[in-house]
Scaffold this motif. Structure first.
Motif, short mmCIF file in Angstrom:
data_model
loop_
_atom_site.label_atom_id
_atom_site.label_comp_id
_atom_site.label_asym_id
_atom_site.label_seq_id
_atom_site.Cartn_x
_atom_site.Cartn_y
_atom_site.Cartn_z
N ALA A 95 0.85 -1.19 0.00
CA ALA A 95 0.00 0.00 0.00
C ALA A 95 0.89 1.24 0.00
N VAL A 96 0.67 2.12 -0.97
CA VAL A 96 1.43 3.37 -1.09
C VAL A 96 0.47 4.52 -0.79
N SER A 97 0.86 5.40 0.13
CA SER A 97 -0.04 6.48 0.52
C SER A 97 0.73 7.72 0.94
N GLN A 98 0.00 8.83 1.00
CA GLN A 98 0.52 10.08 1.55
C GLN A 98 -0.07 10.23 2.95
N THR A 99 0.77 10.37 3.96
CA THR A 99 0.29 10.48 5.33
C THR A 99 -0.25 11.89 5.58
N PRO A 100 -1.02 12.08 6.66
CA PRO A 100 -1.53 13.41 6.97
C PRO A 100 -0.45 14.46 7.18
N ASP A 101 0.76 14.03 7.57
CA ASP A 101 1.84 15.01 7.76
C ASP A 101 2.80 15.03 6.58
N ASN A 102 2.30 14.61 5.41
CA ASN A 102 3.03 14.76 4.14
C ASN A 102 4.25 13.87 4.02
N GLN A 103 4.19 12.66 4.54
CA GLN A 103 5.22 11.68 4.27
C GLN A 103 4.67 10.64 3.29
N LEU A 104 5.57 10.10 2.49
CA LEU A 104 5.23 8.97 1.63
C LEU A 104 5.38 7.70 2.45
N LYS A 105 4.36 6.86 2.46
CA LYS A 105 4.38 5.65 3.27
C LYS A 105 4.20 4.42 2.39
N LEU A 106 5.06 3.42 2.62
CA LEU A 106 4.90 2.11 2.01
C LEU A 106 4.58 1.12 3.12
N ASN A 107 3.45 0.47 3.03
CA ASN A 107 3.08 -0.58 3.98
C ASN A 107 3.29 -1.92 3.27
N ILE A 108 4.32 -2.65 3.70
CA ILE A 108 4.76 -3.84 2.98
C ILE A 108 4.40 -5.09 3.79
N PRO A 109 3.47 -5.91 3.30
CA PRO A 109 3.03 -7.08 4.06
C PRO A 109 4.06 -8.20 4.06
N SER A 110 3.84 -9.16 4.94
CA SER A 110 4.82 -10.23 5.15
C SER A 110 4.99 -11.14 3.95
N ASP A 111 3.94 -11.28 3.13
CA ASP A 111 4.07 -12.24 2.03
C ASP A 111 5.01 -11.75 0.94
N ILE A 112 5.41 -10.48 1.00
CA ILE A 112 6.37 -9.97 0.03
C ILE A 112 7.66 -9.53 0.69
N SER A 113 7.67 -9.38 2.01
CA SER A 113 8.84 -8.81 2.68
C SER A 113 9.74 -9.85 3.33
N PHE A 114 9.20 -10.59 4.32
CA PHE A 114 10.02 -11.52 5.09
C PHE A 114 9.25 -12.79 5.39
N ASP A 115 9.96 -13.91 5.41
CA ASP A 115 9.35 -15.16 5.84
C ASP A 115 9.12 -15.12 7.35
N THR A 116 8.21 -15.97 7.83
CA THR A 116 7.92 -16.03 9.25
C THR A 116 9.18 -16.34 10.05
N GLY A 117 9.42 -15.51 11.05
CA GLY A 117 10.57 -15.73 11.92
C GLY A 117 11.92 -15.38 11.32
N ARG A 118 11.93 -14.77 10.12
CA ARG A 118 13.19 -14.46 9.44
C ARG A 118 13.31 -12.97 9.19
N ALA A 119 14.55 -12.51 9.00
CA ALA A 119 14.82 -11.11 8.68
C ALA A 119 15.54 -10.98 7.35
N ASP A 120 15.50 -12.05 6.54
CA ASP A 120 16.12 -12.01 5.21
C ASP A 120 15.11 -11.44 4.21
N ILE A 121 15.54 -10.45 3.45
CA ILE A 121 14.65 -9.82 2.48
C ILE A 121 14.29 -10.81 1.37
#
Length: 223
Positions: A95-121
Motif C-alpha cells: 500500500a502506497v499512501s501520503q500520510t496526513p503530515d506529508n510523508q510517503l508511506k509504504l506498507n509492505i506485508p509479510s508475504d512480500i517482505s520476510f518469511d515467518t521468523g526471518r529477517a532475510d529480504i
C-alpha cells in the motif's frame, strides 16, 4: 478567546488569509482544495501566527515552515515519487499512501517482505526497494524511517529484536544502493501496533509487516 486582543495586528492577516483560502474556494466558484493543499494552507497560516508571536518577521517565516504539518512538504518530486512507487507495486499488495503530515508511506506485508521468523529480504521485495532508492540522492532534504512489526505469536523477547532486524535489513539494502544510512532511522515495534485482528491467520499476516516512510523537510527546517 479574542485573538485580536492577544496577537499583534500584523499577524492577523496571515491567519485570516489561510482560513479564507480554504473556505472561500466554493464561494468563488473555484474547484475545492484537495486535503493536502487545505492542510498545508491551514498549517502555514497558523504557523506564521505562532512564529510571529515569538519575534519579528523572521519568526513568522520560521513559524510558517513549522506549521505546515510538522515541517514536511509535499513537493512535485514527492508526488512523482509516489506515482512511481504506485506503478512499481501494482499487484504486490504493498500500500502506497501520503500520510496526513506529508510523508510517503509504504506498507509492505509479510508475504512480500520476510518469511515467518526471518529477517532475510525476500526476492519480491528487492525491486520495490530498488525503485524506492532510485533518485534519493537528488532529494537531499529527505529522511527515511523504517519500522518493523510482528504478529502476537511468540514472546516479546523474540518479536522485539526480530522487528528491529527486519527494519535493519531494509536499511542495509537501501544503503547498498546508494542511500546514505545516516538519513535512515530504524525501529521495531514488535507486536504492539497491530493493524488487524491477531485472532486469525489473515490478520496475523497483515500485522507482520514493514513500514517505510519518506519525508521531505522544509528548506528552513533542514538547515
Amino acid at each position: 478567546m479574542n485573538l485580536s486582543n492577544r496577537l499583534p495586528n500584523r499577524l492577523l492577516p496571515g491567519l485570516v488569509a489561510a482560513a479564507a483560502l480554504v473556505a472561500g474556494c466554493a464561494d468563488m466558484g473555484l474547484q475545492p482544495m484537495n486535503p493536502t493543499a487545505r492542510n498545508t494552507a491551514i498549517g502555514a497560516g497558523v504557523g506564521a501566527v505562532a512564529g510571529g508571536a515569538l519575534g519579528e518577521g523572521r519568526g513568522a517565516v520560521i513559524g510558517a515552515g513549522v506549521g505546515a504539518l510538522g515541517g514536511y512538504v509535499w513537493s512535485r518530486q514527492m508526488e512523482q515519487r509516489k506515482q512511481a512507487m504506485e506503478r512499481a507495486t501494482v499487484g504486490t499488495g504493498v500500500a502506497v499512501s501520503q500520510t496526513p503530515d506529508n510523508q510517503l508511506k509504504l506498507n509492505i506485508p509479510s508475504d512480500i517482505s520476510f518469511d515467518t521468523g526471518r529477517a532475510d529480504i525476500k526476492p519480491n521485495l528487492r525491486p520495490i526497494l530498488d525503485q524506492f532508492a532510485s533518485g534519493l540522492s537528488g532529494q537531499p532534504n529527505t529522511e527515511v524511517r523504517i519500522i518493523g512489526h510482528t504478529d502476537n505469536t511468540g514472546a516479546d523477547a523474540v518479536n522485539d529484536p526480530l522487528s528491529v532486524q527486519r527494519a535493519q535489513a531494509a536499511r542495509d539494502y537501501l544503503a547498498a544502493r546508494g542511500v546514505d544510512p545516516r538519513r535512515i532511522m530504524v525501529a521495531g515495534r514488535g507486536e504492539r501496533e497491530p493493524i488487524a485482528d491477531n485472532g486469525s491467520e489473515a490478520g496475523r499476516a497483515r500485522n507482520r509487516r514493514v513500514e517505510i516512510y519518506l519525508g521531505e523537510r522544509q528548506g528552513v527546517a533542514a538547515r
